[in-house]
Design a protein around this motif. Structure first.
Motif, short mmCIF file in Angstrom:
data_model
loop_
_atom_site.label_atom_id
_atom_site.label_comp_id
_atom_site.label_asym_id
_atom_site.label_seq_id
_atom_site.Cartn_x
_atom_site.Cartn_y
_atom_site.Cartn_z
N ALA A 1 0.82 -1.21 0.00
CA ALA A 1 0.00 0.00 0.00
C ALA A 1 0.86 1.26 0.00
O ALA A 1 0.45 2.30 -0.54
N LYS A 2 2.04 1.19 0.59
CA LYS A 2 2.93 2.35 0.58
C LYS A 2 3.49 2.58 -0.82
O LYS A 2 3.68 3.72 -1.25
N GLU A 3 3.76 1.49 -1.53
CA GLU A 3 4.34 1.60 -2.86
C GLU A 3 3.31 1.90 -3.94
O GLU A 3 3.61 2.59 -4.92
N MET A 4 2.08 1.40 -3.76
CA MET A 4 1.06 1.52 -4.81
C MET A 4 -0.26 2.02 -4.23
O MET A 4 -1.30 1.37 -4.38
N PRO A 5 -0.26 3.15 -3.53
CA PRO A 5 -1.49 3.62 -2.87
C PRO A 5 -2.62 3.92 -3.83
O PRO A 5 -3.79 3.87 -3.44
N GLU A 6 -2.29 4.21 -5.08
CA GLU A 6 -3.34 4.52 -6.05
C GLU A 6 -4.20 3.31 -6.38
O GLU A 6 -5.30 3.46 -6.93
N PRO B 1 0.68 3.25 5.95
CA PRO B 1 0.43 3.52 4.52
C PRO B 1 -0.43 4.76 4.37
O PRO B 1 -1.18 5.12 5.28
N PRO B 2 -0.38 5.41 3.22
CA PRO B 2 -1.18 6.63 3.00
C PRO B 2 -2.63 6.33 2.59
O PRO B 2 -3.22 7.08 1.81
N VAL B 3 -3.18 5.24 3.11
CA VAL B 3 -4.57 4.87 2.86
C VAL B 3 -5.17 4.49 4.21
O VAL B 3 -4.44 4.25 5.17
N PRO B 4 -6.50 4.41 4.33
CA PRO B 4 -7.08 3.97 5.60
C PRO B 4 -6.49 2.64 6.05
O PRO B 4 -6.47 1.66 5.30
N THR B 5 -5.99 2.61 7.27
CA THR B 5 -5.25 1.45 7.77
C THR B 5 -5.74 1.08 9.17
O THR B 5 -5.80 1.92 10.06
N THR B 6 -6.08 -0.20 9.35
CA THR B 6 -6.56 -0.71 10.62
C THR B 6 -5.68 -1.85 11.09
O THR B 6 -5.39 -2.77 10.33
N SER B 7 -5.27 -1.79 12.35
CA SER B 7 -4.52 -2.88 12.97
C SER B 7 -5.41 -3.55 14.01
O SER B 7 -5.81 -2.92 14.99
N ILE B 8 -5.73 -4.82 13.78
CA ILE B 8 -6.50 -5.61 14.74
C ILE B 8 -5.51 -6.41 15.57
O ILE B 8 -4.67 -7.13 15.01
N PHE B 9 -5.57 -6.27 16.88
CA PHE B 9 -4.57 -6.90 17.74
C PHE B 9 -5.24 -7.50 18.97
O PHE B 9 -6.42 -7.25 19.25
N SER B 10 -4.47 -8.29 19.72
CA SER B 10 -4.96 -8.89 20.95
C SER B 10 -3.89 -8.80 22.03
O SER B 10 -2.73 -9.10 21.78
N ARG B 11 -4.29 -8.38 23.22
CA ARG B 11 -3.34 -8.32 24.32
C ARG B 11 -2.96 -9.71 24.83
O ARG B 11 -1.98 -9.85 25.55
N SER B 12 -3.73 -10.71 24.44
CA SER B 12 -3.40 -12.08 24.84
C SER B 12 -2.72 -12.84 23.70
O SER B 12 -2.68 -14.07 23.72
N ASP B 13 -2.18 -12.12 22.74
CA ASP B 13 -1.39 -12.73 21.65
C ASP B 13 -0.15 -13.37 22.26
O ASP B 13 0.63 -12.72 22.96
N GLY B 14 0.05 -14.64 21.99
CA GLY B 14 1.18 -15.36 22.57
C GLY B 14 2.40 -15.40 21.68
O GLY B 14 3.43 -15.97 22.08
N VAL B 15 2.33 -14.82 20.49
CA VAL B 15 3.46 -14.84 19.56
C VAL B 15 4.02 -13.44 19.37
O VAL B 15 5.24 -13.24 19.38
N VAL B 16 3.16 -12.46 19.19
CA VAL B 16 3.58 -11.08 18.94
C VAL B 16 3.24 -10.21 20.15
O VAL B 16 2.11 -10.24 20.64
N ALA B 17 4.21 -9.45 20.65
CA ALA B 17 3.93 -8.50 21.71
C ALA B 17 2.90 -7.50 21.21
O ALA B 17 3.10 -6.86 20.18
N TRP B 18 1.79 -7.38 21.92
CA TRP B 18 0.66 -6.61 21.38
C TRP B 18 1.01 -5.16 21.10
O TRP B 18 0.48 -4.57 20.16
#
Length: 272
Positions: A131-136, A182-199
């Motif tokens: 999305a950063k490279e091809m926002p159009e 990215p220069p487009v609408p961007t949403t990050s869905i996350f979980s505080r109980s994620d056991g692999v990635v620090a939320w």
């Protein structure tokens, strides 16, 4: 020559990966998918889309089979979904990023519409950088448990990444400013109980140049977030967002029904 333009890496604070207790909770992933059946009538009340195309990128060492349930749900909400079509995601090996860029171009050309990009974990990195490279060509980006805001050591999977891809993750992350939205609408869905990635590594900081960024918290495991009914609802809601001069972008609104507020925790409560 790299597919994505190199950007200076942003400094990152020390962020430890999730502990063993959270890692053990990843075993609940099958139950998250099992919750789809009893919640299906509610999921079908999500707004219908406008038929625009959506490409879904899988996580590390995963393939299109893992994103099939999510794609079938989005199909039922009137979207034209497709997987990334490159087998297992073993990192940005030679030709992988070029093929992803070509797929985006061909999908947009064939449909005559902008394409939404959804990425699970590492797949979200692809979605954001494309999305950063091809926002159009991109309508919006939605990521699920994607570690873009912390150091590579803030996940319990970085060694697996290096083994699977044969590349140094530290060297690769130095080439790009992953925290940049990215220069487009961007949403990050996350979980505080994620056991692999620090939320906190999945939190998109406010960006003056792109106010259309947000974070949505769900209660999910890392291996189950792409199969989690609450995450599916959030994805469908975000894909349905229309934006333009006469339809301004609106951030995600938690359900007003008291019982459903537990599914989408208050994003403004303390993050420490």
């Amino acid at each position: 020559m790299p597919l994505f333009k190199a950007r200076p890496a942003a400094p990152a604070d020390h962020l430890p990966p999730p502990g063993l207790s959270l890692l053990a909770l990843e075993l609940r992933a099958p139950w998250e998918f099992g919750a789809v059946l009893p919640t299906w009538p509610v999921l079908q009340r999500a707004p219908l889309g406008d038929g625009h195309p959506v490409i879904v990128f899988p996580g590390l060492t995963a393939g299109d089979a893992t994103t099939l349930p999510l794609r079938r749900y989005l199909d039922s909400r009137n979207y034209q979904t497709s997987g990334w079509g490159q087998g297992l995601n073993l990192g940005p090996r030679e030709g992988v990023l070029e093929a992803a860029k070509r797929q985006l171009e061909e999908t947009a050309q064939a449909s005559g519409m902008k394409v939404s990009l959804v990425g699970w974990s590492l797949g979200g990195i692809y979605a954001r950088e494309l999305a950063k490279e091809m926002p159009e060509l991109v309508r919006c980006v939605v990521t699920l448990g994607t570690p873009f805001a912390g150091p590579h050591t803030s996940t319990n999977a970085w060694r697996i990444y290096q083994f699977a891809s044969g590349r140094s993750i530290e060297r690769e992350t130095e080439s790009y400013n992953l925290p940049e939205a990215p220069p487009v609408p961007t949403t990050s869905i996350f979980s505080r109980s994620d056991g692999v990635v620090a939320w906190r590594g999945s939190i998109q900081a406010p960006a003056d140049h792109n106010p259309h960024t947000e974070n949505i918290e769900v209660i999910a495991s890392h291996f189950g977030i792409g199969l989690n009914p609450s995450a599916w609802w959030a994805v469908a809601d975000r894909l349905n967002q229309r934006h333009g001069p006469d339809m301004p972008w609106q951030p995600f609104k938690r359900p007003s029904v008291p019982g459903l507020k537990l599914i989408f925790p208050d994003p403004h409560r303390t993050r420490h």
